[in-house]
Design an enzyme around this catalytic site. Structure first.
Site, PDB file in Angstrom:
ATOM      1  N   ASP A   7       0.863  -1.195   0.000  1.00  0.00           N
ATOM      2  CA  ASP A   7       0.000   0.000   0.000  1.00  0.00           C
ATOM      3  C   ASP A   7       0.891   1.234   0.000  1.00  0.00           C
ATOM      4  O   ASP A   7       2.086   1.159   0.326  1.00  0.00           O
ATOM      5  CB  ASP A   7      -0.926   0.028   1.224  1.00  0.00           C
ATOM      6  CG  ASP A   7      -1.880   1.231   1.185  1.00  0.00           C
ATOM      7  OD1 ASP A   7      -2.455   1.508   0.117  1.00  0.00           O
ATOM      8  OD2 ASP A   7      -2.038   1.920   2.208  1.00  0.00           O
ATOM      9  N   SER A   8       0.287   2.356  -0.360  1.00  0.00           N
ATOM     10  CA  SER A   8       1.033   3.619  -0.319  1.00  0.00           C
ATOM     11  C   SER A   8       1.433   3.957   1.120  1.00  0.00           C
ATOM     12  O   SER A   8       2.337   4.753   1.328  1.00  0.00           O
ATOM     13  CB  SER A   8       0.165   4.742  -0.873  1.00  0.00           C
ATOM     14  OG  SER A   8      -0.985   4.883  -0.056  1.00  0.00           O
ATOM     15  N   TYR A  39      -0.913   8.610  -2.518  1.00  0.00           N
ATOM     16  CA  TYR A  39      -0.848   8.399  -3.965  1.00  0.00           C
ATOM     17  C   TYR A  39      -2.033   9.073  -4.676  1.00  0.00           C
ATOM     18  O   TYR A  39      -1.972   9.346  -5.862  1.00  0.00           O
ATOM     19  CB  TYR A  39      -0.924   6.898  -4.282  1.00  0.00           C
ATOM     20  CG  TYR A  39       0.377   6.133  -4.181  1.00  0.00           C
ATOM     21  CD1 TYR A  39       1.469   6.608  -3.475  1.00  0.00           C
ATOM     22  CD2 TYR A  39       0.491   4.894  -4.811  1.00  0.00           C
ATOM     23  CE1 TYR A  39       2.645   5.869  -3.383  1.00  0.00           C
ATOM     24  CE2 TYR A  39       1.661   4.151  -4.733  1.00  0.00           C
ATOM     25  CZ  TYR A  39       2.732   4.640  -4.017  1.00  0.00           C
ATOM     26  OH  TYR A  39       3.887   3.901  -3.937  1.00  0.00           O
ATOM     27  N   GLY A  40      -3.112   9.260  -3.925  1.00  0.00           N
ATOM     28  CA  GLY A  40      -4.376   9.676  -4.539  1.00  0.00           C
ATOM     29  C   GLY A  40      -4.346  11.015  -5.239  1.00  0.00           C
ATOM     30  O   GLY A  40      -5.248  11.322  -6.019  1.00  0.00           O
ATOM     31  N   CYS A  70      -4.176  -1.468  -2.309  1.00  0.00           N
ATOM     32  CA  CYS A  70      -4.291  -0.029  -2.534  1.00  0.00           C
ATOM     33  C   CYS A  70      -5.175   0.143  -3.760  1.00  0.00           C
ATOM     34  O   CYS A  70      -4.798  -0.284  -4.862  1.00  0.00           O
ATOM     35  CB  CYS A  70      -2.896   0.552  -2.790  1.00  0.00           C
ATOM     36  SG  CYS A  70      -2.896   2.298  -3.217  1.00  0.00           S
ATOM     37  N   ASN A  71      -6.329   0.735  -3.567  1.00  0.00           N
ATOM     38  CA  ASN A  71      -7.242   0.924  -4.707  1.00  0.00           C
ATOM     39  C   ASN A  71      -6.668   1.880  -5.734  1.00  0.00           C
ATOM     40  O   ASN A  71      -6.891   1.735  -6.927  1.00  0.00           O
ATOM     41  CB  ASN A  71      -8.578   1.492  -4.216  1.00  0.00           C
ATOM     42  CG  ASN A  71      -9.337   0.477  -3.415  1.00  0.00           C
ATOM     43  OD1 ASN A  71     -10.104  -0.292  -3.966  1.00  0.00           O
ATOM     44  ND2 ASN A  71      -9.112   0.445  -2.111  1.00  0.00           N
ATOM     45  N   THR A  72      -5.924   2.865  -5.234  1.00  0.00           N
ATOM     46  CA  THR A  72      -5.380   3.872  -6.146  1.00  0.00           C
ATOM     47  C   THR A  72      -4.399   3.211  -7.115  1.00  0.00           C
ATOM     48  O   THR A  72      -4.455   3.436  -8.327  1.00  0.00           O
ATOM     49  CB  THR A  72      -4.706   4.989  -5.327  1.00  0.00           C
ATOM     50  OG1 THR A  72      -5.652   5.459  -4.367  1.00  0.00           O
ATOM     51  CG2 THR A  72      -4.269   6.129  -6.207  1.00  0.00           C
ATOM     52  N   THR A 195      -8.237   1.590   0.976  1.00  0.00           N
ATOM     53  CA  THR A 195      -7.977   0.696   2.106  1.00  0.00           C
ATOM     54  C   THR A 195      -7.662   1.453   3.402  1.00  0.00           C
ATOM     55  O   THR A 195      -7.602   0.847   4.465  1.00  0.00           O
ATOM     56  CB  THR A 195      -6.848  -0.301   1.784  1.00  0.00           C
ATOM     57  OG1 THR A 195      -5.706   0.431   1.318  1.00  0.00           O
ATOM     58  CG2 THR A 195      -7.288  -1.294   0.730  1.00  0.00           C
ATOM     59  N   HIS A 196      -7.473   2.760   3.307  1.00  0.00           N
ATOM     60  CA  HIS A 196      -7.342   3.539   4.544  1.00  0.00           C
ATOM     61  C   HIS A 196      -8.713   3.718   5.225  1.00  0.00           C
ATOM     62  O   HIS A 196      -8.773   3.924   6.433  1.00  0.00           O
ATOM     63  CB  HIS A 196      -6.782   4.941   4.267  1.00  0.00           C
ATOM     64  CG  HIS A 196      -5.293   4.992   4.058  1.00  0.00           C
ATOM     65  ND1 HIS A 196      -4.685   4.476   2.947  1.00  0.00           N
ATOM     66  CD2 HIS A 196      -4.298   5.529   4.830  1.00  0.00           C
ATOM     67  CE1 HIS A 196      -3.372   4.698   3.032  1.00  0.00           C
ATOM     68  NE2 HIS A 196      -3.114   5.325   4.159  1.00  0.00           N
TER      69      HIS A 196
HETATM   70  N1  DGL Z   1      -4.942   3.000   0.608  1.00  0.00           N
HETATM   71  C1  DGL Z   1      -4.826   3.608  -0.693  1.00  0.00           C
HETATM   72  C2  DGL Z   1      -6.061   3.255  -1.514  1.00  0.00           C
HETATM   73  O1  DGL Z   1      -6.657   2.213  -1.245  1.00  0.00           O
HETATM   74  C3  DGL Z   1      -4.475   4.996  -0.462  1.00  0.00           C
HETATM   75  C4  DGL Z   1      -4.317   5.964  -1.276  1.00  0.00           C
HETATM   76  C5  DGL Z   1      -3.422   7.138  -1.192  1.00  0.00           C
HETATM   77  O2  DGL Z   1      -2.248   6.963  -0.891  1.00  0.00           O
HETATM   78  O3  DGL Z   1      -3.927   8.211  -1.524  1.00  0.00           O
HETATM   79  O4  DGL Z   1      -6.442   3.903  -2.430  1.00  0.00           O
END
Ligand code: DGL
Length: 270
Positions: A7-8, A39-40, A70-72, A195-196
């Site tokens: 994840d980010s 990352y978003g 991480c969805n992003t 996921t946050h």
């Molecule tokens: N947990 C990441 C997600 O699911 C976080 C994104 C981020 O870093 O902006 O998208």
């Protein structure tokens, strides 16, 4: 060898916790790119390059299979990685499909044509990059017809969680739910598409009210990974080393992770 979870930052810990509980015999290596979170707000190229670098580090740690928790990254980078970057013998999987299969009442691998499903009005809460990618709507359209999706880009929430400022995170979640409701007054389901956000799940549930079914990914991903490894056991190796890697400050990240998972977590430098 082990299975990598990426994840980010800290959000993937919600997935790590669920997969460790579901598959206690599998050694997981976690990589949080905390130095580059969030990352978003990054471009798709940037997300691709950072996600590839992190995935390579997980391969070096003996993982043949990496889950982008991480969805992003799943939305902005995974398809490009699968089409042009992943070498033979390695696999990278995302977190979108298990969620959409649950939402559309499908079993794994059910590739039948799109059909009517119970949910009709879905609120998607995700990062700006995930919303911009429209990956959720694209995956949903393969499986369901007649579902109205309203997406809310939840700026600031990931930063607040990474900073450990849960008061700010709560205020932001409530204002994003209000903003969503102005566009879609009565969603019947809500997707926590980052996921946050499960770290703020009770706030989302409270702000949305009891009539909205909230879908969050951790347990769905854990079930789907268990199913995948049952079919592809060669993707788990013999190794036993569990590792928690971060590009950020290991002490700070360990403290936050320990606070979120309510058990001792010790990160080392990636
Ligand atoms: N947990 C990441 C997600 O699911 C976080 C994104 C981020 O870093 O902006 O998208």
């Amino acid at each position: 060898m082990a299975v990598g979870i990426f994840d980010s930052g800290l959000g993937g810990l919600t997935v790590l916790d669920a997969v460790e509980k579901r598959l206690p015999e599998v050694p997981f290596v976690y990589f949080g790119d905390n130095a580059h979170a969030p990352y978003g707000v990054r471009t798709a190229d940037d997300i691709f390059n950072l996600t590839c670098a992190a995935t390579e580090r997980l391969w070096d740690a003996g993982c043949d299979l990496v889950i982008l928790a991480c969805n992003t990254a799943s939305a902005a980078a995974l398809r490009r990685m699968q089409e042009s970057w992943i070498p033979p013998g390695k696999r990278v999987l995302g977190v979108f499909v298990p969620l959409i299969e649950a939402l559309t009442e499908r079993q794994w691998g059910d590739n039948s044509p799109p059909r009517e499903v119970t949910v009709k009005h879905v609120a998607l809460f995700a990062t700006p990059a995930t919303v911009r990618s429209r990956a959720f709507q694209r995956e949903l359209a393969f499986r369901a017809v007649g579902v109205d999706v309203e997406a809310q880009a939840c700026g600031g929430v990931v930063d607040a969680i990474e900073d450990g400022d849960m008061i700010l995170a709560e205020a932001l979640v409530r204002s994003h739910v209000d903003a969503l409701r102005r566009k879609m007054p009565e969603p019947d389901a809500a997707v926590l598409g980052c996921t946050h956000y499960p770290l703020m799940q009770s706030v989302f549930e409270d702000a949305l009210g009891p009539q909205v079914k909230v879908f969050s990914q951790a347990n769905l991903v854990a079930e789907s990974l268990a199913d995948y490894l049952a079919r592809r056991p060669e993707m788990i190796g013999q190794g036993t080393e569990r590792l928690f890697l971060t590009t950020g400050d290991p002490r700070k990240v360990s403290d936050r992770a320990t606070q979120f998972l309510r058990r001792q977590m010790t990160f080392t430098s990636a």
